[in-house]
Scaffold this active site. Structure first.
Site, short mmCIF file in Angstrom:
data_model
loop_
_atom_site.label_atom_id
_atom_site.label_comp_id
_atom_site.label_asym_id
_atom_site.label_seq_id
_atom_site.Cartn_x
_atom_site.Cartn_y
_atom_site.Cartn_z
CD GLU A 25 -3.13 -1.27 2.10
OE1 GLU A 25 -4.32 -1.63 1.55
OE2 GLU A 25 -1.87 -1.64 2.96
CD GLU B 69 -3.46 -5.96 3.43
OE1 GLU B 69 -2.92 -5.68 3.37
OE2 GLU B 69 -3.52 -7.05 2.81
#
Length: 245
Positions: free
Chosen positions: A107, A127
């Protein structure tokens, strides 16, 4: 700086994430120190190059810290607040990504304007395998970068792209051998730095403006630049070169 190595130059800053014992996992100290870098670049706009030490960009968020965070921490947006700030810096941000760029590390790379990598790059968002979501930008930046079908596969299955796969979908624009990666990032920065900094800043700002603001955003930016002494100088030099016998 305890977790970053910072090289401060006239037209760029090179920041190296340096927590080798955790493969550069992003902890609160890295977040705080990157905020310090952002504060400097907001005052003195320059190109930012972000890379990682030890053959890894960033292996993700620090799981030891993440495990202890609760609902109130999620609502603080600790990582996403930083990545939004990095994306909004006045001058371009280049991510030079080697090795693992997973979870929060991916990210961080998504927040850059330009990404280059190496053949051993491994980038993705696993995740959900840890019982959480990719909440620091992947769920909205990644579809814009690679398209919704591939983004959905990556965030829902945890698929991790290789360097070649990331290049094929243009998530990175170049691949270089690890020893050449930082030099390649500086070559990109040289190409940016050769242009007018004010025009570059307006280009980035308008490029990131919401669709509803176009074409008004272009017109207002161009109105400023049409009055710029640097525009007159550069165009005058161009005309002089063209008219030489």
């Amino acid at each position: 700086m305890q977790t970053l190595r910072v090289e401060d130059g006239a037209d760029r800053i090179v920041v190296t994430l340096d927590r080798p014992e955790t493969r550069n996992a992003i902890d609160r100290a890295i977040v705080d120190e990157l905020h310090e870098v952002c504060e400097l670049l907001e005052r003195e706009p320059r190109i930012l190059i972000i890379t990682g030490a030890g053959g890894t960009f960033a292996s993700g968020a620090d799981i030891g810290e993440l495990r202890e965070r609760r609902a109130e921490d999620a609502r603080l947006g600790i990582n996403v607040g930083l990545f939004v700030r990095i994306a909004a810096l006045p001058m371009p941000v280049i991510a030079a990504v080697d090795g693992y760029a997973l979870g929060g590390g991916a990210e961080l790379a998504y927040a850059a304007d330009l990404r280059i990598g190496t053949p051993r790059l491994r980038i993705g968002n696993p995740e959900t395998g840890l019982g959480i979501i990719a909440a620091a930008g992947a769920l909205w930046r990644l579809p814009e970068l690679v398209g919704e079908p591939l983004a959905a596969e990556m965030v829902l299955t945890g698929r991790v792209l290789s360097g070649a796969e990331a290049l094929a979908v243009r998530l990175v624009t170049e691949l270089h051998e690890p020893d050449d990666l930082l030099a390649a990032a500086n070559t990109l920065a040289d190409r940016i730095a050769a242009n007018d900094p004010l025009a570059t800043r307006y280009t980035k700002a308008v490029l990131r403006a919401p669709r509803a603001e176009h074409p008004r955003a272009e017109q207002e930016a161009q109105a400023v630049l049409f009055e710029s002494p640097e525009k007159m100088r550069r165009m005058g030099e161009f005309l002089a070169r063209r008219n030489r016998p």
